[in-house]
Write a protein that holds these residues in place. Structure first.
Motif, PDB file in Angstrom:
ATOM      1  N   CYS A  62      10.515 -52.178 -50.325  1.00 27.25           N
ATOM      2  CA  CYS A  62       9.402 -52.862 -50.989  1.00 27.25           C
ATOM      3  C   CYS A  62       9.785 -53.176 -52.429  1.00 27.25           C
ATOM      4  O   CYS A  62      10.678 -52.551 -53.009  1.00 27.25           O
ATOM      5  CB  CYS A  62       8.126 -52.033 -50.919  1.00 27.25           C
ATOM      6  SG  CYS A  62       8.201 -50.392 -51.659  1.00 27.25           S
ATOM      7  N   ALA A  65       6.197 -58.486 -56.484  1.00 25.46           N
ATOM      8  CA  ALA A  65       6.368 -59.924 -56.236  1.00 25.46           C
ATOM      9  C   ALA A  65       7.083 -60.647 -57.370  1.00 25.46           C
ATOM     10  O   ALA A  65       7.711 -61.685 -57.145  1.00 25.46           O
ATOM     11  CB  ALA A  65       4.999 -60.573 -55.998  1.00 25.46           C
ATOM     12  N   LEU A 102       9.139 -60.859 -44.658  1.00 24.81           N
ATOM     13  CA  LEU A 102       7.942 -60.172 -45.159  1.00 24.81           C
ATOM     14  C   LEU A 102       7.186 -59.510 -44.014  1.00 24.81           C
ATOM     15  O   LEU A 102       7.061 -60.091 -42.935  1.00 24.81           O
ATOM     16  CB  LEU A 102       7.013 -61.161 -45.843  1.00 24.81           C
ATOM     17  CG  LEU A 102       7.245 -61.412 -47.321  1.00 24.81           C
ATOM     18  CD1 LEU A 102       6.358 -62.555 -47.800  1.00 24.81           C
ATOM     19  CD2 LEU A 102       7.005 -60.164 -48.144  1.00 24.81           C
ATOM     20  N   SER A 104       3.491 -58.193 -43.176  1.00 29.38           N
ATOM     21  CA  SER A 104       2.118 -58.261 -43.693  1.00 29.38           C
ATOM     22  C   SER A 104       1.089 -57.702 -42.714  1.00 29.38           C
ATOM     23  O   SER A 104      -0.067 -57.524 -43.080  1.00 29.38           O
ATOM     24  CB  SER A 104       1.749 -59.703 -44.061  1.00 29.38           C
ATOM     25  OG  SER A 104       1.868 -60.540 -42.933  1.00 29.38           O
ATOM     26  N   GLU A 106      -1.112 -55.215 -41.073  1.00 28.50           N
ATOM     27  CA  GLU A 106      -1.606 -53.972 -41.648  1.00 28.50           C
ATOM     28  C   GLU A 106      -1.293 -52.745 -40.808  1.00 28.50           C
ATOM     29  O   GLU A 106      -1.046 -51.666 -41.349  1.00 28.50           O
ATOM     30  CB  GLU A 106      -3.097 -54.096 -41.962  1.00 28.50           C
ATOM     31  CG  GLU A 106      -3.323 -55.204 -42.982  1.00 28.50           C
ATOM     32  CD  GLU A 106      -4.416 -54.930 -43.970  1.00 28.50           C
ATOM     33  OE1 GLU A 106      -5.156 -53.947 -43.828  1.00 28.50           O
ATOM     34  OE2 GLU A 106      -4.520 -55.738 -44.921  1.00 28.50           O
ATOM     35  N   LEU A 109       2.279 -51.988 -41.623  1.00 30.81           N
ATOM     36  CA  LEU A 109       2.367 -51.486 -42.990  1.00 30.81           C
ATOM     37  C   LEU A 109       1.882 -50.046 -43.093  1.00 30.81           C
ATOM     38  O   LEU A 109       2.482 -49.237 -43.811  1.00 30.81           O
ATOM     39  CB  LEU A 109       1.574 -52.391 -43.940  1.00 30.81           C
ATOM     40  CG  LEU A 109       2.202 -53.751 -44.223  1.00 30.81           C
ATOM     41  CD1 LEU A 109       1.224 -54.635 -44.991  1.00 30.81           C
ATOM     42  CD2 LEU A 109       3.514 -53.613 -44.968  1.00 30.81           C
ATOM     43  N   ARG A 132      -0.090 -55.880 -48.196  1.00 29.60           N
ATOM     44  CA  ARG A 132       0.903 -55.334 -49.136  1.00 29.60           C
ATOM     45  C   ARG A 132       0.719 -53.835 -49.267  1.00 29.60           C
ATOM     46  O   ARG A 132      -0.305 -53.290 -48.907  1.00 29.60           O
ATOM     47  CB  ARG A 132       0.728 -55.959 -50.527  1.00 29.60           C
ATOM     48  CG  ARG A 132       0.946 -57.436 -50.545  1.00 29.60           C
ATOM     49  CD  ARG A 132       0.725 -57.987 -51.913  1.00 29.60           C
ATOM     50  NE  ARG A 132       1.013 -59.419 -51.861  1.00 29.60           N
ATOM     51  CZ  ARG A 132       1.142 -60.170 -52.913  1.00 29.60           C
ATOM     52  NH1 ARG A 132       1.000 -59.660 -54.115  1.00 29.60           N
ATOM     53  NH2 ARG A 132       1.402 -61.446 -52.786  1.00 29.60           N
ATOM     54  N   PRO A 139       0.812 -53.703 -56.771  1.00 29.64           N
ATOM     55  CA  PRO A 139       1.084 -54.198 -55.423  1.00 29.64           C
ATOM     56  C   PRO A 139       2.572 -54.449 -55.201  1.00 29.64           C
ATOM     57  O   PRO A 139       3.298 -54.810 -56.132  1.00 29.64           O
ATOM     58  CB  PRO A 139       0.286 -55.497 -55.343  1.00 29.64           C
ATOM     59  CG  PRO A 139       0.016 -55.893 -56.743  1.00 29.64           C
ATOM     60  CD  PRO A 139       0.072 -54.658 -57.580  1.00 29.64           C
ATOM     61  N   ALA A 140       2.993 -54.259 -53.965  1.00 21.92           N
ATOM     62  CA  ALA A 140       4.406 -54.466 -53.616  1.00 21.92           C
ATOM     63  C   ALA A 140       4.502 -55.186 -52.279  1.00 21.92           C
ATOM     64  O   ALA A 140       3.777 -54.866 -51.335  1.00 21.92           O
ATOM     65  CB  ALA A 140       5.136 -53.130 -53.543  1.00 21.92           C
ATOM     66  N   LEU A 141       5.392 -56.145 -52.222  1.00 19.33           N
ATOM     67  CA  LEU A 141       5.721 -56.813 -50.972  1.00 19.33           C
ATOM     68  C   LEU A 141       6.624 -55.885 -50.162  1.00 19.33           C
ATOM     69  O   LEU A 141       7.432 -55.146 -50.733  1.00 19.33           O
ATOM     70  CB  LEU A 141       6.466 -58.118 -51.246  1.00 19.33           C
ATOM     71  CG  LEU A 141       5.755 -59.133 -52.130  1.00 19.33           C
ATOM     72  CD1 LEU A 141       6.700 -60.276 -52.482  1.00 19.33           C
ATOM     73  CD2 LEU A 141       4.507 -59.636 -51.447  1.00 19.33           C
ATOM     74  N   VAL A 142       6.493 -55.935 -48.852  1.00 18.20           N
ATOM     75  CA  VAL A 142       7.321 -55.107 -47.973  1.00 18.20           C
ATOM     76  C   VAL A 142       8.168 -56.041 -47.118  1.00 18.20           C
ATOM     77  O   VAL A 142       7.656 -57.016 -46.555  1.00 18.20           O
ATOM     78  CB  VAL A 142       6.455 -54.195 -47.081  1.00 18.20           C
ATOM     79  CG1 VAL A 142       7.324 -53.367 -46.151  1.00 18.20           C
ATOM     80  CG2 VAL A 142       5.568 -53.306 -47.944  1.00 18.20           C
ATOM     81  N   TYR A 143       9.457 -55.741 -47.043  1.00 20.34           N
ATOM     82  CA  TYR A 143      10.400 -56.551 -46.275  1.00 20.34           C
ATOM     83  C   TYR A 143      11.036 -55.724 -45.171  1.00 20.34           C
ATOM     84  O   TYR A 143      11.247 -54.520 -45.322  1.00 20.34           O
ATOM     85  CB  TYR A 143      11.517 -57.089 -47.184  1.00 20.34           C
ATOM     86  CG  TYR A 143      11.041 -58.124 -48.160  1.00 20.34           C
ATOM     87  CD1 TYR A 143      11.054 -59.472 -47.826  1.00 20.34           C
ATOM     88  CD2 TYR A 143      10.578 -57.753 -49.410  1.00 20.34           C
ATOM     89  CE1 TYR A 143      10.619 -60.431 -48.726  1.00 20.34           C
ATOM     90  CE2 TYR A 143      10.139 -58.705 -50.318  1.00 20.34           C
ATOM     91  CZ  TYR A 143      10.162 -60.043 -49.970  1.00 20.34           C
ATOM     92  OH  TYR A 143       9.732 -60.991 -50.854  1.00 20.34           O
TER      93      TYR A 143
END
Length: 168
Positions: A62, A65, A102, A104, A106, A109, A132, A139-143
């Motif tokens: 993560c 952005a 990405l 997204s 939930e 996640l 996220r 907030p953090a993007l998750v890859y």
């Protein structure tokens, strides 16, 4: 995930054998730090250490952005991820090539948030909100990266294994 496994004899000692993918997965599962390489818009590489979670056949990480790696991934999602033990005469080092996607969903996640706490402890607790992670740093993007090609570099005996993955 059963990749095609090849020992590259050009870079391997005579007594070397191909490393097992299960050994690579064990290393990815245990690795506390990995090095992520992305490509800047001007085509220069960007390398940064980060924490990773191996979950459901992929490496996850993560980032905020507005961090350089996220900006790079918006333009070019191709990555290289490396980890290992940095020793010359023991262990296995890994190089993973793939595309960062990405995450997204939930449900996924939440499972990943649980995996971070299990691996790194309660200081890495994330809420899941708006597709996220949300933690102390915002907030953090998750890859997710599913390996396309991976290389294992064994030491003593020295051996280079290549794993090639077939996508469904």
């Amino acid at each position: 995930m059963n990749p095609r496994t090849e020992l590259d004899t050009r870079y391997s000692e005579e007594e070397a054998t191909a490393s097992e993918w299960s050994d690579a997965v064990a290393l990815l599962t245990a690795a506390e730090i990995a090095w992520l390489t992305t490509v800047r818009p001007n085509c220069r590489p960007h390398v940064t250490p980060l924490i990773i979670v191996w979950h459901d056949g992929g490496v996850h990480f993560c980032t905020g952005a507005q961090e350089r790696k996220a900006k790079n991934l918006r333009e070019n999602p191709e990555i290289v991820l490396t980890t290992g033990n940095n020793a010359l005469n023991e262990g296995l080092d890994l190089v993973i090539e793939g595309t960062a996607a990405l995450v997204s969903d939930e449900t996924r996640l939440r499972a990943l948030a649980d995996a971070y706490v299990t691996k790194y402890g309660p200081e890495w607790t994330f809420e899941v909100r708006d597709g996220r992670f949300v933690g102390d740093g915002g907030p953090a993007l998750v890859y997710r990266v599913e390996p396309r090609t991976a290389f294992g570099f064994a030491k003593r005996p020295y051996g280079q294994t290549r794993w090639r993955f077939t996508r469904k």
